[in-house]
Design an enzyme around this catalytic site. Structure first.
Site, PDB file in Angstrom:
ATOM      1  N   VAL A   5       0.801  -1.222   0.000  1.00 39.46           N
ATOM      2  CA  VAL A   5       0.000   0.000   0.000  1.00 39.46           C
ATOM      3  C   VAL A   5       0.837   1.278   0.000  1.00 39.46           C
ATOM      4  O   VAL A   5       0.279   2.369  -0.121  1.00 39.46           O
ATOM      5  CB  VAL A   5      -0.973   0.030   1.201  1.00 39.46           C
ATOM      6  CG1 VAL A   5      -1.977  -1.092   1.107  1.00 39.46           C
ATOM      7  CG2 VAL A   5      -0.213  -0.015   2.524  1.00 39.46           C
ATOM      8  N   TYR A   6       2.146   1.181   0.145  1.00 35.82           N
ATOM      9  CA  TYR A   6       2.968   2.388   0.136  1.00 35.82           C
ATOM     10  C   TYR A   6       2.921   3.023  -1.251  1.00 35.82           C
ATOM     11  O   TYR A   6       3.404   2.439  -2.232  1.00 35.82           O
ATOM     12  CB  TYR A   6       4.421   2.077   0.510  1.00 35.82           C
ATOM     13  CG  TYR A   6       4.652   1.687   1.948  1.00 35.82           C
ATOM     14  CD1 TYR A   6       3.644   1.763   2.904  1.00 35.82           C
ATOM     15  CD2 TYR A   6       5.895   1.232   2.371  1.00 35.82           C
ATOM     16  CE1 TYR A   6       3.872   1.404   4.225  1.00 35.82           C
ATOM     17  CE2 TYR A   6       6.135   0.874   3.692  1.00 35.82           C
ATOM     18  CZ  TYR A   6       5.113   0.957   4.607  1.00 35.82           C
ATOM     19  OH  TYR A   6       5.338   0.593   5.918  1.00 35.82           O
ATOM     20  N   SER A   7       2.336   4.208  -1.332  1.00 37.77           N
ATOM     21  CA  SER A   7       2.174   4.918  -2.606  1.00 37.77           C
ATOM     22  C   SER A   7       1.530   4.024  -3.666  1.00 37.77           C
ATOM     23  O   SER A   7       1.931   4.021  -4.830  1.00 37.77           O
ATOM     24  CB  SER A   7       3.514   5.471  -3.107  1.00 37.77           C
ATOM     25  OG  SER A   7       3.959   6.531  -2.280  1.00 37.77           O
ATOM     26  N   ALA A   8       0.527   3.261  -3.234  1.00 41.07           N
ATOM     27  CA  ALA A   8      -0.259   2.407  -4.141  1.00 41.07           C
ATOM     28  C   ALA A   8       0.628   1.471  -4.962  1.00 41.07           C
ATOM     29  O   ALA A   8       0.392   1.235  -6.150  1.00 41.07           O
ATOM     30  CB  ALA A   8      -1.115   3.273  -5.066  1.00 41.07           C
TER      31      ALA A   8
END
Length: 343
Positions: free
Chosen positions: A61-64
């Site tokens: 989920v980090y920066s999608a």
């Protein structure tokens, strides 16, 4: 660089690892952390490897997903020299099954992470949070299949309560399924709740801590002070409502103590705060982050020295918190109910 066993496993990790939440910078939340691109990421990886730091932490989920993609490109041609840790559980899409620790979601997220990272395997895969809707047996059996398929090698968890972790370990033992060897948890001088239950559990069950946000999202860098509570250019100034949460006066008292020890040791405030953490029980690795090379090199300077016992005790006293129930009640038993932390 010092290497430590990850919990009760035979797997060694560096005492410092590098967090890549600053890679990508998509959206307001991660944009406040940093916007490191591929060329900058390659340079940061170079600096880490030169210092003996070879473990890089990310999440789907980090920066999608951009963090994983950038990390994959930054380590291109050097996969054998690095260790990769990534996480999943949080929502990764709009569909009803694009969240949680179900067989469906974990299988899909691992495959997607492998593709973004451009690798065949993940060294450490961690559940980003506890999914109360999915049976633990389903989650652990899925992780077992992924381990047996060679797609992940070790498993851990993150942001679990004590009973979440203990129940998971009991299910793993009952059915001979993979056991969590790592617990990626928040812990810093600013907030010491990890010591109340998760640390004794880690000692008893041999679960190593991977510490996230060891500088309390920049609150322990020395930039935030009574006379400058929201300095420009910091993550705290950009998003003051984000956690971790700490009372202002308590924070300033800790920074005052850090200032004193920093002067005694000729080190920076952040280096003192990180060195204190390295002395705590259960700590396998501290995840450091950096927006630039200068920040990274300063944080790397924490491993070649040690605070004195007196300095540790001084920081302990300055950062002490009154435990919540039942921990304050348990502490009252003294010799009748000794904590494993003191063993």
């Amino acid at each position: 660089m010092e290497y430590r066993y990850l919990g009760g496993s035979g797997f060694k990790v560096p005492a410092l690892s590098f967090g890549t939440a600053t890679f990508g910078g998509k959206g307001d939340f991660f944009g406040a952390w940093g916007k490191t691109d591929v060329s900058e990421a390659r340079r940061l990886v170079d600096v880490c490897l030169d210092a003996g730091l070879n473990l890089f932490d990310t999440a789907d989920v980090y920066s999608a997903g951009a963090s994983e993609e950038i990390l994959g490109q930054a380590i291109d041609g050097r996969r054998g020299d690095v260790l990769i840790s990534t996480k999943a559980t949080f929502r990764s899409g709009e569909g009803p099954n694009d969240v949680g620790s179900s067989r469906h979601h974990l299988t899909r997220t691992v495959e997607a992470s492998l593709k973004r990272l451009n690798t065949d395997y993940i060294d450490l895969f961690q559940l980003h949070g506890f999914d109360a809707a999915t049976p633990i047996e389903e989650t652990l059996s899925t992780l077992d299949d992924l381990v047996r398929a060679g797609k992940i090698r070790y498993v851990g968890c993150s942001n679990f309560s004590g009973w979440h972790l203990m129940k998971s370990l009991a299910v793993a033992e009952k059915y001979n399924l993979p056991r969590y060897v790592a617990n990626q948890a928040y812990y810093s001088l600013a907030n010491r709740e990890y010591e109340w239950e998760l640390m004794p559990l880690g000692l008893d069950q041999k679960v190593g801590a991977m510490v996230w946000s060891p500088l309390a999202s920049g609150r322990l860098t020395g930039k935030i002070r009574r006379e400058n509570p929201q300095p420009e250019g910091t993550r705290f100034a950009a998003r003051p409502g984000d956690g971790p949460f700490i009372g202002s006066e308590h924070l300033y008292n800790i920074v005052d103590a850090l200032d004193q020890v920093a002067a005694e040791t000729d080190r920076s405030v952040s280096q003192v705060a990180l060195n204190w953490l390295l002395r705590r029980p259960t700590i396998s690795s501290i995840i450091i982050g950096a927006r630039n090379e200068e920040q990274l090199k300063q944080n790397l300077g924490v491993v070649d020295w040690k605070l004195s016992n007196e300095q540790v005790a001084f920081l302990d006293e300055a950062s002490a918190q009154t435990p919540a129930y039942p921990y304050w009640h348990q502490a009252g038993f003294g010799e009748r109910n000794p904590s494993p932390i003191g063993r």
